[in-house]
Design a protein around this motif. Sequence first.
Motif, PDB file in Angstrom:
ATOM      1  N   LEU A   1       0.827  -1.208   0.000  1.00 15.11           N
ATOM      2  CA  LEU A   1       0.000   0.000   0.000  1.00 15.11           C
ATOM      3  C   LEU A   1       0.860   1.255   0.000  1.00 15.11           C
ATOM      4  O   LEU A   1       0.538   2.238  -0.671  1.00 15.11           O
ATOM      5  CB  LEU A   1      -0.929   0.005   1.218  1.00 15.11           C
ATOM      6  CG  LEU A   1      -2.150  -0.889   1.138  1.00 15.11           C
ATOM      7  CD1 LEU A   1      -2.810  -1.008   2.508  1.00 15.11           C
ATOM      8  CD2 LEU A   1      -3.136  -0.363   0.113  1.00 15.11           C
ATOM      9  N   SER A   2       1.950   1.216   0.743  1.00 10.68           N
ATOM     10  CA  SER A   2       2.854   2.357   0.794  1.00 10.68           C
ATOM     11  C   SER A   2       3.396   2.677  -0.593  1.00 10.68           C
ATOM     12  O   SER A   2       3.404   3.833  -1.013  1.00 10.68           O
ATOM     13  CB  SER A   2       4.003   2.067   1.772  1.00 10.68           C
ATOM     14  OG  SER A   2       4.860   3.170   1.863  1.00 10.68           O
ATOM     15  N   GLU A   3       3.819   1.661  -1.303  1.00 10.16           N
ATOM     16  CA  GLU A   3       4.311   1.860  -2.674  1.00 10.16           C
ATOM     17  C   GLU A   3       3.208   2.395  -3.576  1.00 10.16           C
ATOM     18  O   GLU A   3       3.429   3.298  -4.382  1.00 10.16           O
ATOM     19  CB  GLU A   3       4.853   0.548  -3.234  1.00 10.16           C
ATOM     20  CG  GLU A   3       6.129   0.083  -2.590  1.00 10.16           C
ATOM     21  CD  GLU A   3       6.587  -1.266  -3.115  1.00 10.16           C
ATOM     22  OE1 GLU A   3       6.187  -1.654  -4.223  1.00 10.16           O
ATOM     23  OE2 GLU A   3       7.355  -1.929  -2.399  1.00 10.16           O
TER      24      GLU A   3
ATOM     25  N   ALA B   1      -0.450   3.840   5.209  1.00 15.70           N
ATOM     26  CA  ALA B   1      -0.392   2.488   4.657  1.00 15.70           C
ATOM     27  C   ALA B   1      -0.594   1.446   5.749  1.00 15.70           C
ATOM     28  O   ALA B   1      -1.335   0.465   5.555  1.00 15.70           O
ATOM     29  CB  ALA B   1       0.945   2.265   3.948  1.00 15.70           C
ATOM     30  N   PHE B   2       0.016   1.644   6.901  1.00 17.26           N
ATOM     31  CA  PHE B   2      -0.131   0.707   8.012  1.00 17.26           C
ATOM     32  C   PHE B   2      -1.572   0.702   8.514  1.00 17.26           C
ATOM     33  O   PHE B   2      -2.149  -0.352   8.770  1.00 17.26           O
ATOM     34  CB  PHE B   2       0.833   1.070   9.150  1.00 17.26           C
ATOM     35  CG  PHE B   2       0.920   0.021  10.210  1.00 17.26           C
ATOM     36  CD1 PHE B   2       1.719  -1.092  10.045  1.00 17.26           C
ATOM     37  CD2 PHE B   2       0.181   0.130  11.377  1.00 17.26           C
ATOM     38  CE1 PHE B   2       1.795  -2.077  11.013  1.00 17.26           C
ATOM     39  CE2 PHE B   2       0.250  -0.844  12.359  1.00 17.26           C
ATOM     40  CZ  PHE B   2       1.057  -1.955  12.174  1.00 17.26           C
ATOM     41  N   TYR B   3      -2.165   1.867   8.631  1.00 15.10           N
ATOM     42  CA  TYR B   3      -3.554   1.974   9.071  1.00 15.10           C
ATOM     43  C   TYR B   3      -4.487   1.238   8.101  1.00 15.10           C
ATOM     44  O   TYR B   3      -5.347   0.471   8.519  1.00 15.10           O
ATOM     45  CB  TYR B   3      -3.950   3.447   9.183  1.00 15.10           C
ATOM     46  CG  TYR B   3      -5.424   3.654   9.364  1.00 15.10           C
ATOM     47  CD1 TYR B   3      -6.019   3.412  10.593  1.00 15.10           C
ATOM     48  CD2 TYR B   3      -6.219   4.072   8.309  1.00 15.10           C
ATOM     49  CE1 TYR B   3      -7.378   3.582  10.757  1.00 15.10           C
ATOM     50  CE2 TYR B   3      -7.576   4.245   8.471  1.00 15.10           C
ATOM     51  CZ  TYR B   3      -8.153   3.995   9.698  1.00 15.10           C
ATOM     52  OH  TYR B   3      -9.494   4.152   9.859  1.00 15.10           O
ATOM     53  N   LEU B   4      -4.303   1.470   6.818  1.00  7.95           N
ATOM     54  CA  LEU B   4      -5.147   0.804   5.822  1.00  7.95           C
ATOM     55  C   LEU B   4      -4.952  -0.709   5.850  1.00  7.95           C
ATOM     56  O   LEU B   4      -5.912  -1.471   5.688  1.00  7.95           O
ATOM     57  CB  LEU B   4      -4.863   1.359   4.424  1.00  7.95           C
ATOM     58  CG  LEU B   4      -5.277   2.809   4.198  1.00  7.95           C
ATOM     59  CD1 LEU B   4      -4.794   3.291   2.833  1.00  7.95           C
ATOM     60  CD2 LEU B   4      -6.779   2.988   4.343  1.00  7.95           C
ATOM     61  N   ALA B   5      -3.725  -1.151   6.071  1.00  7.13           N
ATOM     62  CA  ALA B   5      -3.466  -2.590   6.166  1.00  7.13           C
ATOM     63  C   ALA B   5      -4.138  -3.184   7.398  1.00  7.13           C
ATOM     64  O   ALA B   5      -4.704  -4.278   7.333  1.00  7.13           O
ATOM     65  CB  ALA B   5      -1.962  -2.856   6.200  1.00  7.13           C
ATOM     66  N   GLN B   6      -4.102  -2.458   8.511  1.00  2.19           N
ATOM     67  CA  GLN B   6      -4.766  -2.931   9.730  1.00  2.19           C
ATOM     68  C   GLN B   6      -6.270  -3.043   9.526  1.00  2.19           C
ATOM     69  O   GLN B   6      -6.913  -3.920  10.078  1.00  2.19           O
ATOM     70  CB  GLN B   6      -4.517  -1.968  10.890  1.00  2.19           C
ATOM     71  CG  GLN B   6      -3.164  -2.057  11.505  1.00  2.19           C
ATOM     72  CD  GLN B   6      -3.028  -1.056  12.640  1.00  2.19           C
ATOM     73  OE1 GLN B   6      -3.338   0.117  12.493  1.00  2.19           O
ATOM     74  NE2 GLN B   6      -2.549  -1.538  13.772  1.00  2.19           N
ATOM     75  N   GLU B   7      -6.816  -2.157   8.742  1.00  4.84           N
ATOM     76  CA  GLU B   7      -8.263  -2.083   8.523  1.00  4.84           C
ATOM     77  C   GLU B   7      -8.659  -2.651   7.160  1.00  4.84           C
ATOM     78  O   GLU B   7      -9.648  -2.241   6.570  1.00  4.84           O
ATOM     79  CB  GLU B   7      -8.722  -0.625   8.635  1.00  4.84           C
ATOM     80  CG  GLU B   7      -8.459   0.003   9.987  1.00  4.84           C
ATOM     81  CD  GLU B   7      -9.227  -0.683  11.110  1.00  4.84           C
ATOM     82  OE1 GLU B   7     -10.330  -1.221  10.849  1.00  4.84           O
ATOM     83  OE2 GLU B   7      -8.726  -0.685  12.237  1.00  4.84           O
ATOM     84  N   ARG B   8      -7.890  -3.612   6.668  1.00  5.65           N
ATOM     85  CA  ARG B   8      -8.106  -4.107   5.304  1.00  5.65           C
ATOM     86  C   ARG B   8      -9.483  -4.718   5.095  1.00  5.65           C
ATOM     87  O   ARG B   8     -10.048  -4.605   4.012  1.00  5.65           O
ATOM     88  CB  ARG B   8      -7.002  -5.059   4.888  1.00  5.65           C
ATOM     89  CG  ARG B   8      -6.997  -6.380   5.584  1.00  5.65           C
ATOM     90  CD  ARG B   8      -5.873  -7.256   5.027  1.00  5.65           C
ATOM     91  NE  ARG B   8      -5.793  -8.497   5.752  1.00  5.65           N
ATOM     92  CZ  ARG B   8      -4.858  -8.773   6.648  1.00  5.65           C
ATOM     93  NH1 ARG B   8      -3.918  -7.904   6.885  1.00  5.65           N
ATOM     94  NH2 ARG B   8      -4.855  -9.922   7.261  1.00  5.65           N
ATOM     95  N   ASP B   9     -10.067  -5.348   6.113  1.00  6.39           N
ATOM     96  CA  ASP B   9     -11.404  -5.922   5.955  1.00  6.39           C
ATOM     97  C   ASP B   9     -12.452  -4.821   5.754  1.00  6.39           C
ATOM     98  O   ASP B   9     -13.312  -4.917   4.876  1.00  6.39           O
ATOM     99  CB  ASP B   9     -11.773  -6.788   7.150  1.00  6.39           C
ATOM    100  CG  ASP B   9     -10.909  -8.032   7.256  1.00  6.39           C
ATOM    101  OD1 ASP B   9     -10.336  -8.461   6.221  1.00  6.39           O
ATOM    102  OD2 ASP B   9     -10.783  -8.577   8.370  1.00  6.39           O
TER     103      ASP B   9
END
Length: 83
Positions: free
Chosen positions: A22-24, A42-50
């Motif tokens: 996501l960061s890329e 990017a980390f936040y979006l990955a944590q909340e991917r569902d």
Amino acid sequence: MTFTSKKEADAYDKMLDVADNLSEFIEESKIVEDKEQLEQLAFYLAQERDTLARLLKGGPVKKVASKPAKKADVAAIKTAANQ
């Protein structure tokens, strides 16, 4: 970080991989120029991917996002990206 099971560790590693990707992706857009903010987003979006996946499919927000990314978690993303 320490985990109580291999399953937890694998899930965390997968989330870090998603955050790196996501960061890329976000970096290419040039929308977020600050590197630290980019990594936190990017980390936040990955944590909340569902929740994000549900939103991208047109669904409602069922859950308000969890806590923001910690500096230690952002450091883990940087470490994973450099491997």
